[in-house]
Design an enzyme around this catalytic site. Structure first.
Site, PDB file in Angstrom:
ATOM      1  CB  SER A  50      -0.896   0.003   1.231  1.00 37.02           C
ATOM      2  OG  SER A  50      -0.099   0.198   2.391  1.00 37.02           O
ATOM      3  CG  ASP A  83      -3.681  -2.547  -1.929  1.00 34.92           C
ATOM      4  OD1 ASP A  83      -4.600  -2.535  -2.757  1.00 34.92           O
ATOM      5  OD2 ASP A  83      -3.827  -2.915  -0.736  1.00 34.92           O
ATOM      6  CG  HIS A 186     -10.255  -2.035   3.147  1.00 32.36           C
ATOM      7  ND1 HIS A 186     -10.550  -0.889   2.460  1.00 32.36           N
ATOM      8  CD2 HIS A 186      -9.675  -2.869   2.246  1.00 32.36           C
ATOM      9  CE1 HIS A 186     -10.162  -1.020   1.190  1.00 32.36           C
ATOM     10  NE2 HIS A 186      -9.640  -2.208   1.036  1.00 32.36           N
ATOM     11  N   GLY A 187     -10.299  -4.322   6.949  1.00 32.30           N
ATOM     12  CA  GLY A 187     -10.154  -4.451   8.403  1.00 32.30           C
ATOM     13  C   GLY A 187     -10.670  -5.760   8.967  1.00 32.30           C
ATOM     14  CE  LYS A 190     -12.596  -8.682   5.903  1.00 36.55           C
ATOM     15  NZ  LYS A 190     -11.883  -7.436   5.626  1.00 36.55           N
ATOM     16  CG  HIS A 216      -9.736  -4.021  -2.792  1.00 34.66           C
ATOM     17  ND1 HIS A 216      -8.685  -3.216  -2.439  1.00 34.66           N
ATOM     18  CD2 HIS A 216      -9.607  -4.250  -4.127  1.00 34.66           C
ATOM     19  CE1 HIS A 216      -7.964  -2.953  -3.522  1.00 34.66           C
ATOM     20  NE2 HIS A 216      -8.502  -3.553  -4.557  1.00 34.66           N
ATOM     21  CB  SER A 219      -9.097 -10.848   5.651  1.00 40.67           C
ATOM     22  OG  SER A 219      -7.780 -10.587   5.195  1.00 40.67           O
ATOM     23  CG  ASN A 259      -6.720  -6.922  -2.871  1.00 43.39           C
ATOM     24  OD1 ASN A 259      -6.452  -7.592  -3.862  1.00 43.39           O
ATOM     25  ND2 ASN A 259      -6.577  -5.614  -2.826  1.00 43.39           N
ATOM     26  NE  ARG A 286      18.726 -13.669  14.946  1.00 47.67           N
ATOM     27  CZ  ARG A 286      20.031 -13.927  15.086  1.00 47.67           C
ATOM     28  NH1 ARG A 286      20.726 -14.357  14.062  1.00 47.67           N
ATOM     29  NH2 ARG A 286      20.628 -13.750  16.252  1.00 47.67           N
TER      30      ARG A 286
HETATM   31 ZN   LIG Z   1      -8.257  -2.450  -0.584  1.00 50.34          ZN
END
Ligand SMILES: [Zn+2]
Length: 331
Positions: A50, A83, A186-187, A190, A216, A219, A259, A286
């Protein structure tokens, strides 16, 4: 090198009817995890940054890390994608860094927060298409607006895409792929109740336009990851996403690019929280970034399998960007 444009990857996916995940990156471990998953499942992949992520890394750092992903994986077709670009200026910066694919989000004005007009969207998208195609780079645009915020980008209001307007927009801009709004956000928060996507709108758009469609805010926000985050001291009550079955249905109905950012963030956060809680004596980065990388690689590999991307790396013969330039010159 297997640098491919977004157009090459998505046209192929559209032809064969599978989805390609576009995974957001900010740092080395995320990039390595996504590439490990692509290698394991032999999937073409889109790694995307982005505007906010590029700014955070002073542009060049993230750009070079993404190039390393391409150089280290000659057998995997990889698109380096911008993005939510907000202006021609940002797009030029990304292309100068070697990006093979850009998004111009003209559904919002340059501030990234206010919904724009149709005419503004056409104007800014056309200027980006003209510039990007002259450099052999493909372009994604957006029409309609999503809910939620991503890196501070978004009007916060859902405005579903009007299919006829989408058709007119594609004809007027010559864009290569189109992000549409069918109810995703987004986020990590939803939906208030069950996920509700406007598949009828998707069907209408698919019937009217012939370029790859992008989703978009897609997730899944898996409950196991949210439970894990909360178990190790996080606080994310009521987070919800788009079930994987809904995404598979969307792919069947014609979505080619999906996305995914939030799910990757959750996998990383839960893995790091676990290390901190279970072994509080550890302090070498690490020791927590390594497990985060492993957790992300396994999440992304499962997405590649669910979206049908796995096994398709061999289908592509990615041309060099020089050849892509020729391809557009003949258009
Ligand atoms: Zn987006």
């Amino acid at each position: 090198m297997a640098l491919a444009t977004g157009k090459q990857i998505l046209d192929e996916a559209k032809k064969k009817g599978y989805g390609v995940g576009a995974y957001n990156v900010n740092n080395m471990e995320q990039i390595q995890a996504i590439m490990a998953a692509a290698k394991e499942t032999q999937s073409p992949v889109i790694i995307q940054a982005s505007r906010g992520a590029l700014k955070y890394s002073n542009f060049t750092y993230l750009g070079y890390l993404m190039k390393a992903a391409v150089i280290e994986n000659p057998d995997i077709p990889v698109a380096m994608h911008l993005d939510h670009g907000n202006s021609l200026e940002t797009v030029i910066k990304a292309i100068d860094l070697g990006f093979s694919s850009v998004m111009i989000d003209g559904s919002l004005t340059e501030d990234g927060k206010t919904a724009s007009t149709y005419d503004y969207n056409v104007k800014v998208t056309r200027s980006v298409v003209e510039y990007a195609h002259s450099k052999g780079v493909s372009v994604e645009a957006e029409i309609g607006t999503l809910g939620g915020l991503e890196d501070g980008v978004g009007s916060g209001k859902i405005h579903l895409t009007d299919p006829k307007e989408a058709k007119k927009f594609v004809d007027e801009t010559s864009v290569d792929s189109l992000a549409i709004a069918i109810g995703t956000s987004h986020g990590a928060y939803k939906f208030k109740g069950a996920a509700n996507l406007a598949f009828n709108v998707l069907k209408e758009i698919r019937a009217l336009i012939d370029i790859p469609i992008v989703l978009h805010g897609a997730s899944s926000v898996p409950k196991e990851l949210i439970d894990e985050v909360n178990k190790y001291g996080g606080k994310m009550p009521g987070a919800t996403g788009v079930p994987i079955e809904s995404l598979q249905k969307a792919i069947k109905l014609g979505v080619s690019k999906i996305n995914v950012d939030t799910d990757g963030r959750l996998a990383i956060t839960s893995a790091i929280r676990k290390v901190f809680i279970e072994t509080p004596e550890k302090f070498d980065p690490r020791d927590y970034l390594g497990p985060a990388r492993t957790a992300l690689a396994s999440l992304i590999a499962s997405k590649m399998k669910a979206f049908g991307t796995s096994g398709h790396a061999k289908d592509y013969a990615p041309q060099s960007l020089g050849d892509m330039k020729k391809l557009y010159a003949t258009k």
